[in-house]
Design an enzyme around this catalytic site. Structure first.
Site, PDB file in Angstrom:
ATOM      1  N   LYS A  37       0.774  -1.223   0.047  1.00 41.58           N
ATOM      2  CA  LYS A  37      -0.103   0.025   0.140  1.00 41.58           C
ATOM      3  C   LYS A  37       0.875   0.916  -0.060  1.00 41.58           C
ATOM      4  CE  LYS A  37      -3.847   2.493   0.251  1.00 41.58           C
ATOM      5  NZ  LYS A  37      -4.955   2.416  -0.670  1.00 41.58           N
ATOM      6  N   GLY A 170     -15.290  -3.621  -9.847  1.00 44.40           N
ATOM      7  CA  GLY A 170     -14.982  -3.950  -8.483  1.00 44.40           C
ATOM      8  C   GLY A 170     -16.124  -4.151  -7.547  1.00 44.40           C
ATOM      9  N   ALA A 201     -21.127  -7.342  -5.301  1.00 49.70           N
ATOM     10  CA  ALA A 201     -21.433  -6.277  -4.440  1.00 49.70           C
ATOM     11  C   ALA A 201     -21.461  -7.033  -2.982  1.00 49.70           C
ATOM     12  CB  ALA A 201     -22.811  -5.456  -4.577  1.00 49.70           C
TER      13      ALA A 201
END
Length: 238
Positions: A37, A170, A201
């Site tokens: 990250k 996504g 989702a």
């Protein structure tokens, strides 16, 4: 493909859960995985960040976070306001390259979109990808408006001669609207990049064991999965 850079077309498009799914699928295929990250914003020192979420969902992943800033802003702005050193693209590239000597796959997760600034000089995730000569996986939203932002992202990558690995949606809704269903054909068309997956989702709410079992079914073989883009398009066609 030892390093893959993962960017979103904006915020809240499912970038972290997609990173977790790619990591989980790679682990299931027997590969060692590290997640980097580049800069975590909007999280206190005692709170779990995106890298921690990837570990929670995917499992035995080496997680590294280069910097953390408390305010939910672009990294360069958050660093300036916190009075802390920013992260530079060269640092991201060096950290990813080091991890790549110790792992089969390194996933570099950005912050927001491709051109979000990390430092005062205007350094971005795209600059890090250039330094690494790494392909970029673009995470996009499903519905209306995604064609513009996804095409712009792909155009910028190609202008820099960076390989667009593909597009992953996504968060695929339980009841997709007409725009979402049409976008399954239009996203590859406007970007010139293959559709490599669609995460349902609410995937992040699954128990970790269930997430790890399901992840390969959401991603195409290019990402160590079994998802069939053409079959998915046919099933969801308007």
């Amino acid at each position: 493909m030892p390093v893959v850079v993962i960017t979103g077309t904006g915020t809240e498009v499912g970038k972290t859960v997609t990173t977790a799914a790619v990591a989980a699928a790679a682990l299931a295929a027997g590969r060692s995985v590290a997640v980097l990250k580049a800069a975590q914003t909007g999280v206190r020192p005692d709170q779990p960040g995106d890298a921690d979420e990837v570990v929670r969902l995917a499992g035995a992943v080496t997680a590294t976070e280069l910097a953390r800033y408390p305010e939910p802003l672009a990294p360069a702005t958050a660093a300036r306001r916190a009075g802390r050193a920013p992260v530079h693209p060269q640092e991201i590239a060096e950290a990813a390259a080091k991890l790549a000597t110790e792992h089969d796959l390194v996933l570099v997760e950005g912050a927001g979109g491709l051109l979000v600034r990390f430092d005062a000089a205007g350094g971005t995730l795209a600059d890090a990808a250039e330094l690494l000569a790494a392909p970029v996986l673009v995470v996009a939203s499903a519905g209306l408006g995604t064609l513009n932002t996804t095409e712009l992202t792909a155009r910028e990558l190609r202008a820099r001669r960076i390989d667009v690995l593909g597009i992953v949606i996504g968060s695929w809704p339980d009841a997709p609207d007409l725009a979402s269903r049409c976008n399954l054909a239009d996203l590859p068309d406007v970007t010139g990049a293959p559709l490599l997956g669609a995460l349902p989702a609410g995937a992040a709410a699954l128990p970790p064991a269930g997430f790890r079992t399901a992840a390969p079914h959401w991603l195409a073989p290019r990402l160590d999965g079994t998802w069939d883009a053409e079959a998915f398009r046919t099933r969801e066609a308007p």
